[in-house]
Design a protein around this motif. Structure first.
Motif, short mmCIF file in Angstrom:
data_model
loop_
_atom_site.label_atom_id
_atom_site.label_comp_id
_atom_site.label_asym_id
_atom_site.label_seq_id
_atom_site.Cartn_x
_atom_site.Cartn_y
_atom_site.Cartn_z
N ALA A 52 47.92 47.72 43.10
CA ALA A 52 47.02 48.14 42.03
C ALA A 52 47.19 47.25 40.80
CB ALA A 52 47.31 49.60 41.66
N GLY A 53 48.43 46.92 40.44
CA GLY A 53 48.65 46.02 39.32
C GLY A 53 48.07 44.65 39.56
N LEU A 54 48.23 44.15 40.79
CA LEU A 54 47.70 42.83 41.13
C LEU A 54 46.19 42.80 41.05
CD1 LEU A 54 47.94 39.96 42.37
CD2 LEU A 54 47.88 41.07 44.61
N THR A 55 45.52 43.76 41.70
CA THR A 55 44.07 43.73 41.72
C THR A 55 43.47 43.98 40.33
OG1 THR A 55 44.06 46.06 42.45
CG2 THR A 55 43.88 44.37 44.15
N THR A 56 44.15 44.77 39.50
CA THR A 56 43.69 44.95 38.12
C THR A 56 43.76 43.63 37.35
OG1 THR A 56 44.40 47.27 38.08
CG2 THR A 56 44.12 46.17 35.95
N ALA A 57 44.87 42.92 37.50
CA ALA A 57 45.03 41.64 36.81
C ALA A 57 44.02 40.62 37.31
CB ALA A 57 46.46 41.13 37.01
N LEU A 58 43.79 40.58 38.61
CA LEU A 58 42.83 39.62 39.16
C LEU A 58 41.41 39.95 38.73
CD1 LEU A 58 44.13 39.16 42.82
CD2 LEU A 58 44.38 37.57 40.91
N GLY A 59 41.05 41.24 38.76
CA GLY A 59 39.70 41.63 38.39
C GLY A 59 39.37 41.26 36.96
N THR A 60 40.34 41.46 36.06
CA THR A 60 40.12 41.12 34.65
C THR A 60 39.88 39.63 34.48
OG1 THR A 60 41.51 42.97 33.95
CG2 THR A 60 41.18 41.18 32.36
N ARG A 61 40.66 38.81 35.17
CA ARG A 61 40.60 37.36 34.97
C ARG A 61 39.46 36.69 35.73
NH1 ARG A 61 45.58 39.13 34.18
NH2 ARG A 61 47.00 38.03 32.76
N LEU A 62 39.02 37.28 36.83
CA LEU A 62 38.00 36.62 37.65
C LEU A 62 36.59 37.10 37.36
CD1 LEU A 62 39.86 36.53 41.09
CD2 LEU A 62 39.29 34.58 39.63
N ARG A 63 36.45 38.08 36.49
CA ARG A 63 35.10 38.54 36.15
C ARG A 63 34.31 37.40 35.52
NH1 ARG A 63 36.53 42.63 33.50
NH2 ARG A 63 36.39 44.13 35.22
N GLY A 64 33.16 37.07 36.10
CA GLY A 64 32.33 35.98 35.60
C GLY A 64 32.86 34.61 35.93
N ASN A 65 33.71 34.48 36.93
CA ASN A 65 34.28 33.19 37.31
C ASN A 65 33.19 32.17 37.62
OD1 ASN A 65 35.32 31.33 39.73
ND2 ASN A 65 37.06 31.84 38.42
N PRO A 66 33.23 30.99 37.01
CA PRO A 66 32.15 30.01 37.20
C PRO A 66 32.05 29.47 38.62
CG PRO A 66 33.97 29.04 35.95
CD PRO A 66 34.25 30.51 36.05
N ASP A 67 33.13 29.54 39.39
CA ASP A 67 33.10 29.07 40.78
C ASP A 67 32.75 30.18 41.76
OD1 ASP A 67 33.84 26.49 40.00
OD2 ASP A 67 35.97 27.00 40.09
N GLY A 68 32.46 31.37 41.24
CA GLY A 68 32.12 32.48 42.11
C GLY A 68 33.31 33.09 42.82
N CYS A 69 34.52 32.82 42.34
CA CYS A 69 35.72 33.39 42.95
C CYS A 69 35.82 34.88 42.60
CB CYS A 69 36.97 32.66 42.48
SG CYS A 69 36.99 30.90 42.91
N ARG A 70 36.23 35.68 43.56
CA ARG A 70 36.32 37.12 43.33
C ARG A 70 37.53 37.68 44.06
NH1 ARG A 70 31.44 39.49 47.19
NH2 ARG A 70 32.64 39.42 49.15
N PRO A 71 38.10 38.79 43.56
CA PRO A 71 39.21 39.43 44.27
C PRO A 71 38.67 40.37 45.35
CG PRO A 71 38.83 40.55 42.19
CD PRO A 71 37.83 39.42 42.25
N GLU A 72 39.42 40.49 46.44
CA GLU A 72 39.09 41.42 47.51
C GLU A 72 40.38 42.05 48.02
OE1 GLU A 72 36.93 39.47 50.63
OE2 GLU A 72 35.47 38.55 49.26
N SER A 73 40.27 43.24 48.58
CA SER A 73 41.41 43.85 49.27
C SER A 73 40.92 44.40 50.59
CB SER A 73 42.04 44.97 48.42
OG SER A 73 41.10 45.99 48.17
#
Length: 200
Positions: A52-73
């Motif tokens: 949960a901590g990991l996906t929260t941190a990734l979601g915050t940082r990858l929102r609007g990523n210019p390369d289209g990178c996104r978190p998944e679980s």
């Protein structure tokens, strides 16, 4: 805990990923390993808290990523065509376009003891097309190992631990403090003293 299921057929990754996992049984998660379906028991609360901590941190940082990178679980990670009888399901991943670029595993104490199976899974993840970084987060302490694909095809290794440690994901230009990843976990303050790097 993992259990290999007795199935009559040698599955392909395509068929496995297209099948509703409830068709395999009531286990928490299933993977396809060398054509055989393997069931996994549900994770512990600490495993879930770290994820949960990991996906929260990734979601915050990858929102609007210019390369289209996104978190998944819970998404499948399939090796190149030569090994299509395997479909691993990492705990979390970062997908950029069609392929996973970074994959994460939360390593339990029992998985640490079964190092042969753990190393086999990491090699399968390293064989996934597009994979650049594999991160192992340790459930019992604030520590991680990161494996990075180098230009010559070898994989480098780094270990990080402690309250001030930061996980740098070069392939997606992200920095994740371990304290943020482990924010919800109830763990002791001491970390793994081993730090270093190597290539394999």
């Amino acid at each position: 805990m993992t259990v290999a299921l007795r199935t009559p057929d040698h599955w392909t990754a395509e068929t496995f990923l297209a099948t509703d996992q409830h068709a395999f049984g009531d286990a928490w998660r299933y993977e396809l390993v060398d054509g055989h379906i393997v069931a996994h028991a549900a994770p512990t609360p600490e495993h879930g808290a770290i994820l949960a901590g990991l996906t929260t941190a990734l979601g915050t940082r990858l929102r609007g990523n210019p390369d289209g990178c996104r978190p998944e679980s819970g998404s499948g990670a399939v090796p190149r065509s030569a090994q299509r009888a395997t479909a691993r399901i990492p705990d979390a991943l970062i997908r950029c376009g069609e392929h996973p670029r970074v994959m994460f595993e939360v390593i339990s104490p029992s998985e640490l003891r079964n190092w042969t199976a753990r190393d086999a899974k990491r090699r399968d993840l390293q064989a996934v097309e597009g994979a650049q970084e594999i991160v192992e987060l340790y459930q019992a302490e604030r520590a991680c190992h990161i494996y990075r694909r180098q230009p010559d095809g070898l994989w480098s290794f780094e270990a990080h631990n402690g309250p001030g440690a930061v996980l740098h994901l070069h392939s997606v230009a992200l920095a994740l403090p371990l304290e943020e990843i482990y924010a919800f976990a109830d763990l002791p303050d001491a970390g793994n003293p081993a730090e270093g790097s190597r290539q394999e």
